[in-house]
Design an enzyme around this catalytic site. Sequence first.
Site, short mmCIF file in Angstrom:
data_model
loop_
_atom_site.label_atom_id
_atom_site.label_comp_id
_atom_site.label_asym_id
_atom_site.label_seq_id
_atom_site.Cartn_x
_atom_site.Cartn_y
_atom_site.Cartn_z
CG ASP A 100 2.43 0.28 1.41
OD1 ASP A 100 2.24 1.23 2.48
OD2 ASP A 100 1.95 0.67 0.04
CG ASP A 202 -1.14 3.89 4.27
OD1 ASP A 202 -1.28 3.81 3.17
OD2 ASP A 202 -2.05 3.53 5.28
CD GLU A 265 -1.02 7.90 1.19
OE1 GLU A 265 -2.27 7.65 0.42
OE2 GLU A 265 -1.25 7.22 2.20
CG HIS A 326 -3.15 1.89 -4.27
ND1 HIS A 326 -1.97 2.66 -4.03
CD2 HIS A 326 -3.67 1.71 -2.96
CE1 HIS A 326 -1.95 3.01 -2.83
NE2 HIS A 326 -2.94 2.43 -2.16
CG ASP A 327 -5.35 5.23 -2.68
OD1 ASP A 327 -5.78 4.07 -2.25
OD2 ASP A 327 -4.42 5.44 -1.65
C1 GLC Z 1 -3.69 5.17 2.16
C2 GLC Z 1 -3.68 4.19 1.14
C3 GLC Z 1 -5.08 3.59 0.85
C4 GLC Z 1 -5.46 2.83 2.30
C5 GLC Z 1 -5.63 4.10 3.36
C6 GLC Z 1 -5.71 3.58 4.63
O1 GLC Z 1 -4.17 6.38 1.63
O2 GLC Z 1 -3.01 4.41 -0.12
O3 GLC Z 1 -5.36 2.46 -0.12
O4 GLC Z 1 -6.98 2.98 1.88
O5 GLC Z 1 -4.08 4.59 3.30
O6 GLC Z 1 -4.58 2.78 5.21
#
Ligand code: GLC
Length: 532
Positions: A100, A202, A265, A326-327
């Site tokens: 990641d 990310d 993402e 995970h979100d």
């Molecule tokens: C992304 C991650 C999340 C995190 C955010 C800030 O959305 O998946 O878990 O809190 O970025 O880095």
Amino acid sequence: MEQLTYWWQSGVIYQIYPRSFQDSDDDGIGDLQGIIQRLDYLQWLGVTAIWLSPIFPSPMADFGYDVSDYTSIYPLFGTMEDFDMLLTAAHKRNIKVILDFVPNHTSDQHPWFIASKSSRSDPKRDWYLWRNANEDGSPPNNWRSVFGGSAWEWDENTHQYYYHGFLKEQPDLNWRNEEVRQAMYDVIRFWMTKGVDGFRIDVLWHVIKDDTWPDNPLNPDYVSSMPEYDELLPLYSTDQPEVHDIVNGMRRVFNEYPNRVMIAEVYLPLDKLMLYYGINQSGAHLPFNFMLLSLPWTATTIAEAISDYEQHLPADGWPNWVLGNHDRPRLATRIGREQTPIAAILLLTLRGTPTIYYGEEIGMQDVPVLPTETQDPQGLRMPDKQISRDPVRSPMQWNDSINAGFSKGKPWLPLSIDYRRYNVAAEQLQPYSLLMLYKRLITLRQSELSLSLGSYTQVYADNQLLAYIRKVENEDSFLIVLNFTHRPAYLNIAENYSGTVVVATELIREGNILTVPFALGGDEGVVIRLKK
Ligand code: GLC
Ligand code: MG
């Protein structure tokens, strides 16, 4: 010569949240040695690659998405030796490893930020986004942090605000600064040189902001149940046209190494999302497709969403599908346990790379966490919105022993109360289990070109059923029929498709011949190998 297909197209990706997968030293926190112990399981399941949420040193203000050193390992997860061991052990089993990459922000404890913050004349000052206060002392504009409140934090020492799209412990980097770009590209190179097979990137659509800093407009569709962040439209703070230069720049670094994957993402509407593929393969290989995370779970909606996505896809863009991460709430909680087998068949028979979030394969649910035990900063900062992410990050359920075999110490988050029923060991012994369905589907997908790489053609959709065909020239083709409701339904169409059921939610069907028209029970789904 360009290869025709890559492992990240035909393969299956499995997301591991390292804190919650397997603890090897009984401190209640999952770790790299724990993952190594579970590689045999992942090989048995048949996945192609694992993606690990951040494993780097971090004060854990946002559980690793606040990185204080991009090229080391968080000590509670292990050492660089442990990582090398994991990489070797995974590769030995033919499992790729994806890490990641968090480019938008660092931790406020990263030496770069500590330097940047130390004085206005520090060489790293411009590595972050510093702005003067307005005359009345207020922040430069109205931009909000995703986690609530202003995105600007005042620094008493140097009398300026710094920008943080997430927590104040996560200051945003200045990607317009060439040194920042080079330093971050070198991070990618560091891990690529070690042999890592790719990165998930990310919040990629956040990395560049409008540098005239205009106020964001009000969101006309805001209602008070939504997070405060949604009160404004992030028109100037995210998805700026220049972001694509950054995406291209990163992709060029990936291209320095053969056979690596760049996953991004990006939570945006389809037309905007597709731009992250870049023109002529200059962007991400796989901008995550998150449609299925939030759409109403009905056959018509899903059918339309699939065609919509397929239509928007650039000609040289490879699709992908995600049911959980995970979100976001877990699948079994969102759509109900009865429909999880349908979701599994859908994910693993659609055209495009599937990503499985750990525990989805055994039907894990969101686990309630008391307010006093909440750990997630999003949950802590917005207690009234019920959007803590702790419930989707509970320890993996391996068996029915203490703490589900995750740890002998007290797990960092509570376990599901149903872990004695829903766990890997129990489901491995139960031919009807969700886990065994996942395994049969993955095995089939990995052995049939039509399923991994073939075309997608919808043949029927109504308010109960979705049916489609996956096909590659000169190979067996497959008809998939899914019942998205609890009620029985008929597939009654003009074409008299016929073939052998190869995977089904009701095991008794497997091996049987089915010919249209036929009926399915509630929550039933079948994959049929069509007669040539
Ligand atoms: C992304 C991650 C999340 C995190 C955010 C800030 O959305 O998946 O878990 O809190 O970025 O880095
Ligand atoms: Mg541990």
